[in-house]
Structures are given as structure tokens and as C-alpha cells.
Design a protein around this motif. Structure first.
Motif: not given
Length: 370
Positions: A202-207, A210-212, A230-238, A255-258
Motif C-alpha cells: 500500500l505504501k507504493k500508492l503514496e507516489e 491520492l486524496t485518500m 500511522s505507517q501511511l502518508e495517504i489519508p485513510i477514509c473510513l 487516529e484510525s482515519c483522517k
């Protein structure tokens, strides 16, 4: 509020195009249409968003019919309902069944707004006169097909593109989209297709800027999403994880999502939706309104809730013509330059077309308040 009767209709409508996600494909939509009639002669309308199989959540069209018929409608007839907020309180003793609850409560909200001569958006506290529109793109047969669809949607003016992803249909497709469309607002919806073992993938998606990424992990999870965020720069949407105000509160505290995607049916109705909205706004958690392939009446409810101030990300509120050859409301929901105008008319702002509704109704049952 005095209710005379409640009419349930099992409706079936064919989608213009099949819609595929990581959990399956829908070619048509069965749903329950609710009409609550008051003794004043007015009607309030809403849709249940449940589908025929329990693959989004545990509810189905059949279970909704049972729960509404045998439990919720009798409660509604017996309760002292002076305001739509009273409906969710009356239903509290029935566990879960949020789609069924939301359908009846939504019809009461529409009826309340009509009786008071105000739009549903204003009754809910909406402050906008128009909303930005996003669009969701299902999993396609090919990369070329996906890119062609997105190009068309951009030309139509959509403000945000959401694409469905799953293992094997993620990195390469997002790279192709970003290469061809470097500046669009882009998000990925995983529909619970990954686990914590996929963190490095999933970290490969950071480049791809993505909005989320929406609901990458299990449908009922909050804990592991916190670990992943906590390990991803991409905001998680629940999405699927948020059923109640308490779910939203816990997700925010952990802090499960942004970002939170709100679906009226998923959280049990408009009253709970407002509570979650206010909580998110107080905690600087932006929101958007997700879609469940609603027909016009359900779409009108989504438009109304999106008029609230903290819905700052374009939602899945595409116009009627995106989904249906012919919708069941007049006028149909339309979009101009990526915006939908919030109706000012009383209630949902669109009139149910009874003849069109009869054409797509499989069966119906009327419940009378004795």
C-alpha cells in the motif's frame, strides 16, 4: 406528527452500466421505497439502500422488509413523534438494522420538511446552495477502458474521481491514471480488500498523490486501520467501519482515519448523520457523502445532507443520467459544470413520479395506523 399509513414498495431498476467492485458486480438495483402518509394528506419519501445479498453489510432487501414490517412500523405508529429526531430514539431498542431504520426515518424527515414548508437541506441545517459532485469508477475490463471512462467524466466536469481497487488492480492502474491525468483529485476505494500484511504494498500508492484511500482493511475494523494510518502518508477514509456516532468518536480518538465517508443508510438515518457531522467538524475531520447506487429519492436525501458545512470533499452524488435510463423523480437530478443545485422546494425538492414508480414496482404493502 400524525401518521395515517406507510406504504412499502419493492422496486427493481436496471442500471445503465454494470458496476463492479472488489466484492461483486451489480447490473440492476432492488430496493425498498418508503412512503409515509400523514393525516394532513402529505407524503414523505425515502429509499432503503440495502441490496439483495449481504455483501456490503449484513442487511438485505428481504431483511429490511421484515424488520420494517414486523418491528419498526409498529413502533413508529405507537410512538409520540413530534420531530424526526424522535424516530431514532424510538427505534433504539431494535439492535442494528441501520438501513431499515434510515429508510423510515428519512421518509419522516421528508414529511416533516414538507409540512413545515422548508427544504430538507434547510431542515437539517444545510448552509450551501450548491454542492460539488464526484464520481465513482468501478473495476474495468482493461486499463484502456478505465482511462477512457475517466477522460469522459473529466470532460463532463466531475470534481473528483474515485476508482475501485483490489490486489492486482491497484498500482498499475493508479500509475496509468496519474500519468494521463496528473492534476485531478483522485482517490482509491479498496472495499476492505487488503490486510495489515499489505502495508508495504500500500505504501507504493503514496507516489500517486491520492486524496485518500477508502476502507483498505476489514469492514468492522478500527484498530488495524489506526496501525495502518500511522505507517501511511495517504489519508485513510473510513466507510464500512462507521455505523454510529460512537464508532466515529472512537475512530477519531484512535487516529484510525483522517477522513470519514458518511452514508445515511449505513449510520441509521439523518439524525445520526448530523451528530457524526458535528463531531467530525469539531475535530477537523473532513467528510463526504458516499453513494449506494441510489435512485432519485435516495439521491435527493444525499444532496440534502451534503448541504451541511463539513462536507468539504465532493461526494458520490452523480446525476440521475449517470445511473438510470429513466429515474423515478421529476425533475431528474442534473449537474452543471460539476455542481448540483440544492433544491429550495419543500421536502426533498424532487417529486416522486408515481407512474414511473408503478412501472418498476414488483410488489407493495400498505400499513395503516389504527
Amino acid at each position: 406528527m400524525e401518521f395515517k399509513s406507510i406504504l412499502l414498495r419493492h422496486v427493481k431498476m436496471e442500471l445503465l452500466n454494470p458496476f463492479t467492485t472488489s466484492v461483486g458486480t451489480e447490473a440492476d438495483k432492488d430496493f425498498i421505497l418508503v412512503e409515509v402518509k400523514s393525516k394532513s394528506g402529505l407524503s414523505g419519501w425515502a429509499e432503503s439502500v440495502s441490496i439483495m445479498e449481504p455483501i456490503y453489510n449484513e442487511e438485505t432487501v428481504q431483511t429490511n422488509w421484515h424488520i420494517m414490517s414486523d418491528h419498526l412500523i409498529p413502533i413508529l405508529f405507537e410512538a409520540d413523534i413530534r420531530h424526526p429526531d424522535d424516530v431514532s430514539e424510538a427505534f433504539r431498542k431494535i439492535r442494528g438494522n441501520f438501513n431499515a431504520k434510515a429508510a423510515l426515518e428519512g421518509a419522516v424527515w421528508d414529511l416533516y420538511a414538507r409540512e413545515n414548508g422548508i427544504s430538507l437541506a434547510k431542515a437539517l441545517g444545510g448552509v450551501k446552495d450548491r454542492i460539488e459532485v464526484g464520481v465513482s469508477v468501478g473495476i474495468q475490463e482493461s486499463e484502456a477502458s478505465m482511462l477512457k471512462q475517466i477522460e469522459g467524466y473529466i470532460k463532463e466536469g466531475y470534481k473528483r474521481i474515485k476508482v475501485k481497487i483490489k490486489p492486482g488492480w491497484d498500482v498499475h492502474i493508479l500509475k496509468a491514471i496519474r500519468t494521463q491525468f496528473p492534476d485531478i483529485q483522485l482517490m482509491a476505494d479498496a472495499n476492505c480488500a487488503y490486510t495489515l500484511k499489505d502495508v508495504e504494498h500500500l505504501k507504493k500508492l503514496e507516489e500517486f498523490n491520492l486524496t485518500m484511500i477508502e476502507q483498505p482493511l476489514d469492514h468492522d475494523d478500527i484498530i488495524d486501520h489506526a496501525k495502518l494510518q500511522s505507517q501511511l502518508e495517504i489519508p485513510i477514509c473510513l466507510d464500512e467501519s462507521i455505523h454510529t456516532f460512537e464508532d466515529a468518536r472512537k475512530a477519531i480518538e484512535l487516529e484510525s482515519c483522517k477522513i470519514i465517508n458518511l452514508k445515511i443508510g449505513r449510520v441509521g438515518g439523518l439524525t445520526e448523520s448530523r451528530k457524526i457531522h458535528d463531531l467530525c467538524e469539531a475535530n477537523n475531520i473532513p467528510m463526504w457523502c458516499g453513494g449506494m447506487l441510489e435512485a432519485g429519492i435516495g439521491r435527493a436525501h444525499n444532496i440534502a445532507i451534503t448541504a451541511l458545512s463539513n462536507f468539504t470533499i465532493p461526494g458520490d452524488t452523480a446525476p440521475s443520467s449517470h445511473y438510470w435510463k429513466q429515474d423515478i423523480i421529476d425533475p431528474e437530478v442534473s449537474m452543471e459544470d460539476g455542481y448540483i443545485i440544492i433544491p429550495e422546494e419543500a421536502g426533498i425538492g424532487f417529486e416522486p413520479n408515481r407512474s414511473k414508480i408503478e412501472e418498476v414496482t414488483l410488489y407493495s404493502k400498505n400499513f395503516f395506523n389504527q
